[in-house]
Design a protein around this motif. Sequence first.
Motif, PDB file in Angstrom:
ATOM      1  N   VAL A  24     -18.466  -3.942  -5.022  1.00 35.22           N
ATOM      2  CA  VAL A  24     -17.258  -3.340  -4.763  1.00 35.22           C
ATOM      3  C   VAL A  24     -15.894  -4.525  -4.588  1.00 35.22           C
ATOM      4  CG1 VAL A  24     -17.013  -2.437  -2.464  1.00 35.22           C
ATOM      5  CG2 VAL A  24     -19.323  -2.566  -2.873  1.00 35.22           C
ATOM      6  N   VAL A  25     -14.577  -4.398  -4.601  1.00 37.13           N
ATOM      7  CA  VAL A  25     -13.737  -5.257  -3.514  1.00 37.13           C
ATOM      8  C   VAL A  25     -12.907  -3.631  -3.076  1.00 37.13           C
ATOM      9  CG1 VAL A  25     -11.528  -5.422  -5.526  1.00 37.13           C
ATOM     10  CG2 VAL A  25     -13.596  -5.717  -6.447  1.00 37.13           C
ATOM     11  N   LYS A  26     -12.318  -4.798  -2.109  1.00 38.78           N
ATOM     12  CA  LYS A  26     -11.678  -3.806  -1.697  1.00 38.78           C
ATOM     13  C   LYS A  26      -9.728  -4.808  -1.445  1.00 38.78           C
ATOM     14  CE  LYS A  26      -9.283  -3.258   2.516  1.00 38.78           C
ATOM     15  NZ  LYS A  26      -8.474  -4.225   3.713  1.00 38.78           N
ATOM     16  N   VAL A  27      -9.016  -3.951  -1.685  1.00 37.80           N
ATOM     17  CA  VAL A  27      -7.510  -4.369  -1.740  1.00 37.80           C
ATOM     18  C   VAL A  27      -7.105  -4.112  -0.418  1.00 37.80           C
ATOM     19  CG1 VAL A  27      -6.985  -2.248  -2.943  1.00 37.80           C
ATOM     20  CG2 VAL A  27      -5.920  -5.031  -2.534  1.00 37.80           C
ATOM     21  N   GLY A  28      -6.133  -4.458   0.008  1.00 33.45           N
ATOM     22  CA  GLY A  28      -5.124  -4.294   1.624  1.00 33.45           C
ATOM     23  C   GLY A  28      -4.308  -3.564   0.614  1.00 33.45           C
ATOM     24  N   SER A  29      -3.891  -2.782   2.060  1.00 36.49           N
ATOM     25  CA  SER A  29      -1.979  -2.325   1.678  1.00 36.49           C
ATOM     26  C   SER A  29      -1.293  -3.147   1.312  1.00 36.49           C
ATOM     27  CB  SER A  29      -1.959  -1.540   3.000  1.00 36.49           C
ATOM     28  OG  SER A  29      -2.659  -0.535   3.143  1.00 36.49           O
ATOM     29  N   SER A  30      -0.904  -4.658   2.259  1.00 33.28           N
ATOM     30  CA  SER A  30      -0.037  -5.843   1.530  1.00 33.28           C
ATOM     31  C   SER A  30      -0.342  -6.058   0.401  1.00 33.28           C
ATOM     32  CB  SER A  30      -0.366  -6.418   3.245  1.00 33.28           C
ATOM     33  OG  SER A  30      -1.266  -7.004   3.054  1.00 33.28           O
ATOM     34  N   SER A  31      -1.325  -5.566   0.062  1.00 36.55           N
ATOM     35  CA  SER A  31      -1.123  -6.443  -1.296  1.00 36.55           C
ATOM     36  C   SER A  31      -0.952  -5.704  -2.525  1.00 36.55           C
ATOM     37  CB  SER A  31      -2.807  -7.069  -1.794  1.00 36.55           C
ATOM     38  OG  SER A  31      -3.363  -7.215  -1.186  1.00 36.55           O
ATOM     39  N   ILE A  32      -0.811  -3.684  -2.611  1.00 35.92           N
ATOM     40  CA  ILE A  32       0.010  -3.366  -3.511  1.00 35.92           C
ATOM     41  C   ILE A  32       1.255  -2.445  -2.872  1.00 35.92           C
ATOM     42  CG2 ILE A  32      -3.025  -3.447  -3.991  1.00 35.92           C
ATOM     43  CD1 ILE A  32      -3.754  -0.822  -3.429  1.00 35.92           C
ATOM     44  N   THR A  33       1.142  -2.600  -1.812  1.00 34.43           N
ATOM     45  CA  THR A  33       2.697  -1.897  -1.471  1.00 34.43           C
ATOM     46  C   THR A  33       3.311  -3.026  -0.713  1.00 34.43           C
ATOM     47  OG1 THR A  33       1.774  -1.195   0.586  1.00 34.43           O
ATOM     48  CG2 THR A  33       0.865   0.195  -1.201  1.00 34.43           C
ATOM     49  N   THR A  35       6.093  -3.590   2.137  1.00 33.76           N
ATOM     50  CA  THR A  35       6.808  -3.831   3.890  1.00 33.76           C
ATOM     51  C   THR A  35       7.511  -2.117   4.308  1.00 33.76           C
ATOM     52  OG1 THR A  35       6.434  -6.048   3.955  1.00 33.76           O
ATOM     53  CG2 THR A  35       7.398  -4.804   5.540  1.00 33.76           C
ATOM     54  N   SER A  36       8.185  -2.418   3.584  1.00 37.06           N
ATOM     55  CA  SER A  36       8.878  -0.715   3.544  1.00 37.06           C
ATOM     56  C   SER A  36       8.486   0.265   2.971  1.00 37.06           C
ATOM     57  CB  SER A  36      10.878  -0.896   2.461  1.00 37.06           C
ATOM     58  OG  SER A  36      10.486  -1.158   1.306  1.00 37.06           O
ATOM     59  N   GLY A  37       6.991   0.348   1.956  1.00 37.96           N
ATOM     60  CA  GLY A  37       6.877   1.756   1.803  1.00 37.96           C
ATOM     61  C   GLY A  37       6.955   1.296   0.064  1.00 37.96           C
ATOM     62  N   GLY A  38       5.641   2.090  -0.780  1.00 34.51           N
ATOM     63  CA  GLY A  38       5.913   2.590  -2.039  1.00 34.51           C
ATOM     64  C   GLY A  38       5.352   1.516  -2.383  1.00 34.51           C
ATOM     65  N   ILE A  39       4.894   1.899  -3.973  1.00 33.39           N
ATOM     66  CA  ILE A  39       3.496   0.957  -4.512  1.00 33.39           C
ATOM     67  C   ILE A  39       4.410  -0.300  -5.497  1.00 33.39           C
ATOM     68  CG2 ILE A  39       1.862   0.905  -7.011  1.00 33.39           C
ATOM     69  CD1 ILE A  39       1.994   4.275  -6.041  1.00 33.39           C
ATOM     70  N   ASN A  40       3.567  -1.545  -5.670  1.00 35.18           N
ATOM     71  CA  ASN A  40       4.142  -2.383  -6.284  1.00 35.18           C
ATOM     72  C   ASN A  40       3.217  -2.078  -7.023  1.00 35.18           C
ATOM     73  OD1 ASN A  40       4.247  -5.115  -7.728  1.00 35.18           O
ATOM     74  ND2 ASN A  40       3.839  -5.823  -5.276  1.00 35.18           N
ATOM     75  N   HIS A  41       3.861  -1.632  -8.014  1.00 34.58           N
ATOM     76  CA  HIS A  41       3.656  -1.809  -9.089  1.00 34.58           C
ATOM     77  C   HIS A  41       3.132  -2.707 -10.176  1.00 34.58           C
ATOM     78  CE1 HIS A  41       4.058   3.026  -9.814  1.00 34.58           C
ATOM     79  NE2 HIS A  41       5.019   2.694  -8.864  1.00 34.58           N
ATOM     80  N   SER A  42       4.054  -3.919  -9.918  1.00 34.60           N
ATOM     81  CA  SER A  42       3.223  -5.363 -10.986  1.00 34.60           C
ATOM     82  C   SER A  42       1.980  -5.559 -10.350  1.00 34.60           C
ATOM     83  CB  SER A  42       4.005  -6.417 -10.383  1.00 34.60           C
ATOM     84  OG  SER A  42       3.912  -7.417 -10.915  1.00 34.60           O
ATOM     85  N   ALA A  43       1.758  -5.676  -9.015  1.00 38.86           N
ATOM     86  CA  ALA A  43       0.178  -5.855  -8.411  1.00 38.86           C
ATOM     87  C   ALA A  43      -0.419  -5.069  -8.935  1.00 38.86           C
ATOM     88  CB  ALA A  43       0.168  -5.985  -6.617  1.00 38.86           C
ATOM     89  N   LEU A  44      -0.643  -3.811  -9.009  1.00 43.88           N
ATOM     90  CA  LEU A  44      -1.033  -2.956  -9.010  1.00 43.88           C
ATOM     91  C   LEU A  44      -1.926  -2.954 -10.768  1.00 43.88           C
ATOM     92  CD1 LEU A  44      -2.123  -0.769  -7.240  1.00 43.88           C
ATOM     93  CD2 LEU A  44      -0.986   1.464  -8.383  1.00 43.88           C
ATOM     94  N   THR A  45      -0.524  -3.430 -11.468  1.00 39.40           N
ATOM     95  CA  THR A  45      -1.527  -3.613 -12.711  1.00 39.40           C
ATOM     96  C   THR A  45      -1.969  -4.542 -12.763  1.00 39.40           C
ATOM     97  OG1 THR A  45       0.989  -2.511 -13.882  1.00 39.40           O
ATOM     98  CG2 THR A  45      -0.092  -3.853 -14.582  1.00 39.40           C
ATOM     99  N   GLU A  46      -1.694  -5.937 -12.186  1.00 34.93           N
ATOM    100  CA  GLU A  46      -2.892  -7.236 -12.125  1.00 34.93           C
ATOM    101  C   GLU A  46      -3.963  -6.697 -12.143  1.00 34.93           C
ATOM    102  OE1 GLU A  46      -2.523 -11.832 -10.686  1.00 34.93           O
ATOM    103  OE2 GLU A  46      -1.538 -10.052  -9.503  1.00 34.93           O
ATOM    104  N   LEU A  47      -3.839  -5.869 -10.506  1.00 29.71           N
ATOM    105  CA  LEU A  47      -5.189  -5.604 -10.521  1.00 29.71           C
ATOM    106  C   LEU A  47      -6.472  -4.913 -11.504  1.00 29.71           C
ATOM    107  CD1 LEU A  47      -7.498  -5.531  -7.922  1.00 29.71           C
ATOM    108  CD2 LEU A  47      -5.869  -3.690  -6.941  1.00 29.71           C
ATOM    109  N   VAL A  48      -5.458  -3.529 -11.733  1.00 30.25           N
ATOM    110  CA  VAL A  48      -6.456  -2.847 -12.722  1.00 30.25           C
ATOM    111  C   VAL A  48      -6.751  -4.197 -13.690  1.00 30.25           C
ATOM    112  CG1 VAL A  48      -5.906  -1.296 -14.028  1.00 30.25           C
ATOM    113  CG2 VAL A  48      -5.226  -0.839 -11.653  1.00 30.25           C
ATOM    114  N   GLY A  49      -6.341  -4.643 -14.347  1.00 27.53           N
ATOM    115  CA  GLY A  49      -5.924  -5.795 -15.283  1.00 27.53           C
ATOM    116  C   GLY A  49      -7.492  -6.338 -15.078  1.00 27.53           C
ATOM    117  N   ILE A  50      -7.636  -6.848 -13.995  1.00 26.56           N
ATOM    118  CA  ILE A  50      -8.659  -7.967 -13.114  1.00 26.56           C
ATOM    119  C   ILE A  50     -10.359  -7.086 -13.299  1.00 26.56           C
ATOM    120  CG2 ILE A  50      -9.713  -8.644 -11.713  1.00 26.56           C
ATOM    121  CD1 ILE A  50      -7.019 -10.530 -11.575  1.00 26.56           C
TER     122      ILE A  50
END
Length: 381
Positions: A24-33, A35-50
């Motif tokens: 089980v992997v837990k990822v926090g909001s600050s790691s994938i979004t 601060t001003s709101g919205g998705i950090n697509h670069s971080a999300l892409t890296e996580l999904v790849g792993i």
Amino acid sequence: MPPLSAAHTSESLREQIRDAKRVVVKVGSSSITYTSGGINHSALTELVGILAERRHAGKEVLLVSSGAISAGMAPLGMQTRPTALPEAQAAAAVGQGQIMSAYSLLFQGLGLTAGQVLLTSDDVTRRTTYLNGRSTLETLLDHGAVPIINENDTVATQEIRFGDNDRLAALVSHLIDADALILLSDVDSLYDGPPSREGTKRIPFVPNVEEMKDVEIGGTGSGVGTGGMRTKIDAARIATAAGVPTMLTSMPQAREAFAGDDIGTAFAPTGRRRGARRLWLAHATTPAGRLVLDEGAVKAVRDRGRSLLHAGVVATEGRFLAGDAVDLADENGTVFARGLVNYDVADVERAKGRSTRELSDNIGPAFERSLVHRDHLVVLP
């Protein structure tokens, strides 16, 4: 997993996490979004790849992902994370769809299917929905999918909230018998003091999380999350007490965590797996009220594992309904157990202090059941 009597070392624990079949992997909001709101697509892409690499290697992964409220902030024109429940739920309603769509497209591009599972604590403390939740997760894994789990922020009230996804991840790791839990945060490790303070050192290995009382832990999380280092420690305490090795590190070190490298903080399991539903009852519920018991009832429930009968109750607190979680306390106010009550508070007030035979004779057979059955009760540490 080796027997818990075996001595754990930092190296052996990291090897367990590296070789774990189900994680089980837990990822926090600050790691994938942002601060001003919205998705950090670069971080999300890296996580999904792993995670996809892990899945294609024959391992099972379940992702507990925060970020729904933060992802919905920008589309709704919110500048800061909302604090009012209706505003937060509106942001979650928008953001949950957006973040799940992003996950689905990314996993699909790597040949995998993502499945969304939204939970409230109410879903997994009542037996029927608890079994359904576990069955759904197991079935998704059987079909090669990656379950993506989040608290159902759009409908959860304060009474049925987990409170943070760190705790949710720890409970899920036990619910589906995971071999390891990895908590990805914006902090790369646990330290023996504020990381910014000179001389502060990383703590690479914690053999027993209960022995950390002297470690200075602070922080309340980022501006887009609800957790902090304290919630990570609480999650590690829940998971390791249930026999699940736990790793705390940051998103940029996720790949190294899966590889068993010497990064982050590894927490050794200290307990054995026990009935998952009792674990959820102890850690996932917010009590709707309290039952105050006399000395005899306290001993019967706490020391002899008996069900609670109406005769042992001297007072009630709160406005609970049948099926709600309630705390059990002695006459000094010390809470020692939690359970699911079989009667509304009005009925308990009418029946408290009276024997089962008296209740059956004077009120009716509906009061022959126990007030809190031992199968729906957990004694708290």
